[in-house]
Scaffold this active site. Structure first.
Site, PDB file in Angstrom:
ATOM      1  N   GLU A  89      -4.841  -1.558  -1.296  1.00 14.54           N
ATOM      2  CA  GLU A  89      -3.655  -1.491  -0.430  1.00 14.54           C
ATOM      3  C   GLU A  89      -3.904  -0.649   0.817  1.00 14.54           C
ATOM      4  O   GLU A  89      -3.445  -0.970   1.912  1.00 14.54           O
ATOM      5  CB  GLU A  89      -2.450  -0.966  -1.207  1.00 14.54           C
ATOM      6  N   HIS A 159       6.604  -3.404 -11.858  1.00 19.67           N
ATOM      7  CA  HIS A 159       6.917  -4.642 -11.139  1.00 19.67           C
ATOM      8  C   HIS A 159       8.414  -4.687 -10.837  1.00 19.67           C
ATOM      9  O   HIS A 159       9.001  -5.756 -10.781  1.00 19.67           O
ATOM     10  CB  HIS A 159       6.509  -5.868 -11.959  1.00 19.67           C
TER      11      HIS A 159
END
Lengths: 354, 454
Positions: A89, A159
């Site tokens: 990321e 999530h």
């Protein structure tokens, strides 16, 4: 235009009604029923098509993305403009900053907002300060970071999170969250073309559940402008993203009990449209803020404090906050954790009856 | 990162199968997955059989994503590093004499004199501004002492179109590109002429015109950004590369890894120049990593690399010149590890004698002095004299003294510069805060510095 609840309620509990206002320039004729994922896909398509210096990249983006939002883009625009990146990321955002700083529109995808934290330094210390620290010699305003956020019913810790508040503490970036397909497309195109770096959180629960008539053409919705999506007189409700559908249901329940709720979609969290919220609260005298993220230090706290500062003498009850609990996002306990419809209805009632 | 949509079950099952097969001694699989049976080594027959299997293995491969991999029945772990360290490329010996048979890129008289002059200028600027900080006239300073050569020689080898993403100990690159001494000094004083509008600490220079991105303090963040910039150059069909600098400490940051890996995967025309100066503030390289320095890391990422004597101007010039050719022409990244030494303290906030031996500093300052080495070579060619030297040093010193006087007298940036450039336009919350602040200043003017124009 669709009736307010026409299709949504039958589709899913998280379905959400369309906006009441139409944006200028969008053709009534070119409407097409789209889910939020396809609306995002259309926006990306238009962005790539309308500017040859635009790029879409991130983990698994090339084959269409794990949520399919980038479906078909690599095929149409080539793998040099739509491509996979290594699983990193901070690399994705750092790369995006460099790309944007060279005058490109860098549209980066972080696969889940839960995984954005390795990129936090690049966002906070680099992207956000790029223009300021150089005295406007350089900027990375072409950077847009798309990332799916929020509960999805079975996502557990990693999530499901709504990390928007972390980014709302960072001068130099904008934070935008759409509530529906039409909003998603118009806001995303605005973000991509805005000359500031933006984190664009996409309500992943709505990717397929929310379907709406979306103009097929190229249109943009203004940033830093909140929208009153439901007029009312007794209490103002402020939210953003997927939570608005829950809030709207709560408004309907409250209406049955004779309470008139005004519902505001903030859309842009920083820099946010205080004036619209302030005007509404001055009219209703009451405020409720709701978000999925944990209540402590959530962006609701900022809204609450700002409105108390501005509307103290007009408030008839304490500001109510119905938010996520101060726990990690739990799997089995998700229904307990969430700021659900009845929690909101109860808070509306107790605020109105204070 | 995990994804709940793309389960890993398929891969897990695959691995499970592999381990089961590897553990079994089933003959039908033995050539593919030889059992870990050491008893085989006990007899010559077994050895012969093993050799046969070696032979057999060579002809068999696993057709794995990313390319075919051969088999071996030998259980051999790769050691952490080779016994002999990667050698260091040099052109000039310690006396400034050309090393016999060395391959290098020719440097003209004009270029050599300009390089040496820039080294002297950088040294002088460091000496003067360090003193200015010590006198309390600027808040902070950071010298490039010991690393003048890697600064100037690398800059000289690049094209002005190459995009520089610096760490912070590379002001020589900016100097080489023509950033005026006055502008360096303005930045250190944070006055109204500072391009950065007085917002950052001294030494955080930047110039759009000179393709030199503004310095930021966080370590290694510029590295993945350089890959993005390089990708843009490649897509635009430019005959230029991105060049980014970092220190040995930077290589421990995640951003270093991210950048190397992205650069390799994206075929980005970027040159990474790592100034391995032995120390990250007080942390020596042996407490920073266990690899043979930095150059070996490139190999693992699939990047070309070279270790160069960072105190040898001709070696640095040649390596960087060639690296930029490779990057630009072949569209691929190159990693350069320049072995040098931070002769100065980390910054004016540091006293390096607290953690490293003075002898070591002296050795690098005197015997391995990079600027002197290059000077000997330039002098040896008859291109530089003592007179040139003293004239240059006094001229630069004079320019700096004047620049400091000008910068010191210049106004601070106006208050509006506090609020602009956060975004392209000032948002309403900042307008509000500015109005409020101005009211407070009117009420309590003594609380605020008087030299900031309101």
């Amino acid at each position: 235009m669709l009736t307010k609840f026409g299709r949504w309620v039958t589709l899913a509990s998280r379905g959400f009604s369309t906006t009441t206002s139409f944006q200028k320039g969008a053709s009534e004729e070119g409407l097409k029923s789209l889910n939020l994922c396809s609306a995002i896909n259309q926006a990306l398509h238009i962005a790539l098509d309308s500017d040859p210096r635009s790029y879409v990249f991130g983990e698994d983006v090339s084959f269409g993305g794990v949520f399919r939002c980038t479906n078909g883009l690599a095929e149409q625009f080539g793998k040099k403009r739509v491509f996979n990146t290594p699983l990193c990321e901070q690399g994705i955002v750092g790369f995006g900053i460099g790309l944007a700083a060279m005058g490109n529109r860098a549209i980066a995808e972080i696969q889940f907002a839960d995984y954005i934290f390795p990129a936090f330094d690049q966002i906070v210390n680099e992207a956000a300060k790029f223009r300021y620290r150089s005295g406007n010699q350089f900027n990375c305003g072409g950077l847009t970071i798309r990332t799916p956020y929020g509960a999805v019913g079975h996502g557990g810790h990693y999530h499901s999170q709504s990390p928007e508040a972390f980014f709302c503490h960072v001068p130099g970036i904008k934070v935008v969250i759409p509530r529906s397909p039409r909003q998603a497309k118009g806001l995303l195109l605005s973000c991509i073309r805005d000359p500031n770096p933006i984190v664009f959180f996409e309500p992943k629960w709505l990717y397929r559940l929310a379907v709406e008539e979306v103009p097929e053409g190229d249109y943009m919705l203004p940033l830093s402008e909140a929208e009153i999506i439901r007029q009312g007189s007794d209490i103002t409700l402020v939210g953003w993203g997927a939570q608005l559908s829950t809030m709207e249901q709560a408004c309907l329940d409250a209406e049955k009990e004779g309470i008139s709720c005004e519902l505001i979609d903030l859309k842009t969290l920083i820099p946010w449209d205080k004036e619209t919220v302030e005007a509404s609260v001055k009219k209703t005298g009451r405020l409720l803020v709701s978000h999925e993220a944990p209540i402590t230090g959530g962006f609701g706290a900022e809204i609450s404090a700002s409105i108390v500062e501005r509307c103290f003498s007009r408030l008839e009850a304490p500001v109510a906050r119905i938010c996520g609990l101060d726990t990690p996002f739990p799997l089995v306990f998700e229904p307990f954790y969430m700021p659900t419809r009845n929690k909101i209805v109860d808070a509306i009632k107790s605020t109105v009856n204070y | 990162m995990a994804s709940f949509l793309l389960g890993r079950s398929r891969i897990l099952t695959h691995h499970k199968t592999l381990s089961v097969l590897a553990a079994s001694s089933s003959s039908s699989y033995s050539s593919l997955f030889p059992p870990f049976s050491f008893s085989r080594h006990e007899s010559t027959k077994a050895q012969a059989q093993l050799e046969f299997e070696h032979e057999d293995d060579r002809n068999q491969v696993i057709d794995f994503p990313g390319g075919k991999v051969g088999f071996t029945s030998e259980m051999k772990f790769i050691s952490e590093s080779v016994q002999k360290r990667i050698p260091c490329y040099r052109v000039l010996d310690d006396n400034g004499e050309l090393v016999k048979y060395s391959s290098y890129v020719q440097v003209s008289k004009e270029m050599a004199v300009k390089m040496y002059s820039n080294m002297v200028t950088l040294q002088t600027m460091d000496n003067v501004l360090y003193e200015v900080q010590r006198q309390g006239r600027i808040s902070f300073y950071l010298t490039s002492t010991g690393e003048e050569v890697v600064n100037i020689a690398s800059a000289a080898a690049l094209s002005p179109d190459d995009i520089i993403l610096p760490q912070y100990r590379e002001p020589g690159v900016l100097l080489w590109r023509g950033f005026p001494l006055q502008q360096f000094v303005h930045q250190c004083f944070g006055n109204t002429h500072d391009f950065g509008k007085g917002r950052q600490m001294p030494i955080h220079y930047g110039s759009n015109k000179l393709n030199y991105f503004t310095v930021s303090s966080p370590i290694a963040t510029q590295l993945p950004q350089a890959v993005g910039a390089a990708y843009s150059l490649k897509m635009d069909g430019k005959s230029a590369c991105a060049v980014t600098y970092c220190g040995d400490g930077s290589t421990s940051e995640g951003d270093f890894h991210a950048a190397m890996n992205f650069a390799a995967v994206m075929d980005a025309p970027v040159v990474f120049i790592c100034r391995n100066n032995g120390w990250a503030i007080s942390t020596p390289v042996e407490e920073q990593f266990r690899s043979d320095g930095i150059v070996v890391k490139g190999k693992a990422y699939g990047i070309w690399g070279i270790r160069v004597d960072g105190n040898d101007a001709l070696a640095v010039y040649s390596a960087v010149h060639t690296a930029r050719e490779i990057a630009t022409r072949e569209k691929r990244p190159v990693l350069i590890e320049a072995l040098t030494y931070r002769v100065g303290h980390h910054s004016t906030s540091d006293d390096s004698t607290k953690y490293r031996p003075i002898d070591e500093i002296e050795y690098w300052k005197m015997e391995r002095n990079s600027v002197n080495r290059f000077k000997r070579w330039v002098e040896g060619n008859g291109w530089w004299s003592d007179k040139d030297e003293s004239e240059l040093r006094s001229s630069v010193r004079k320019q700096l003294v004047e620049a400091i006087q000008v910068a010191e007298k210049a106004q601070k940036p106006p208050l509006e510069d506090l609020f602009n450039d956060v975004y392209d336009q000032i948002p309403s919350n900042l307008h509000e805060q500015e109005t409020l602040l101005r009211k407070t200043i009117e009420k309590h003017p003594k609380d605020y510095p008087s030299d900031v124009p309101l």
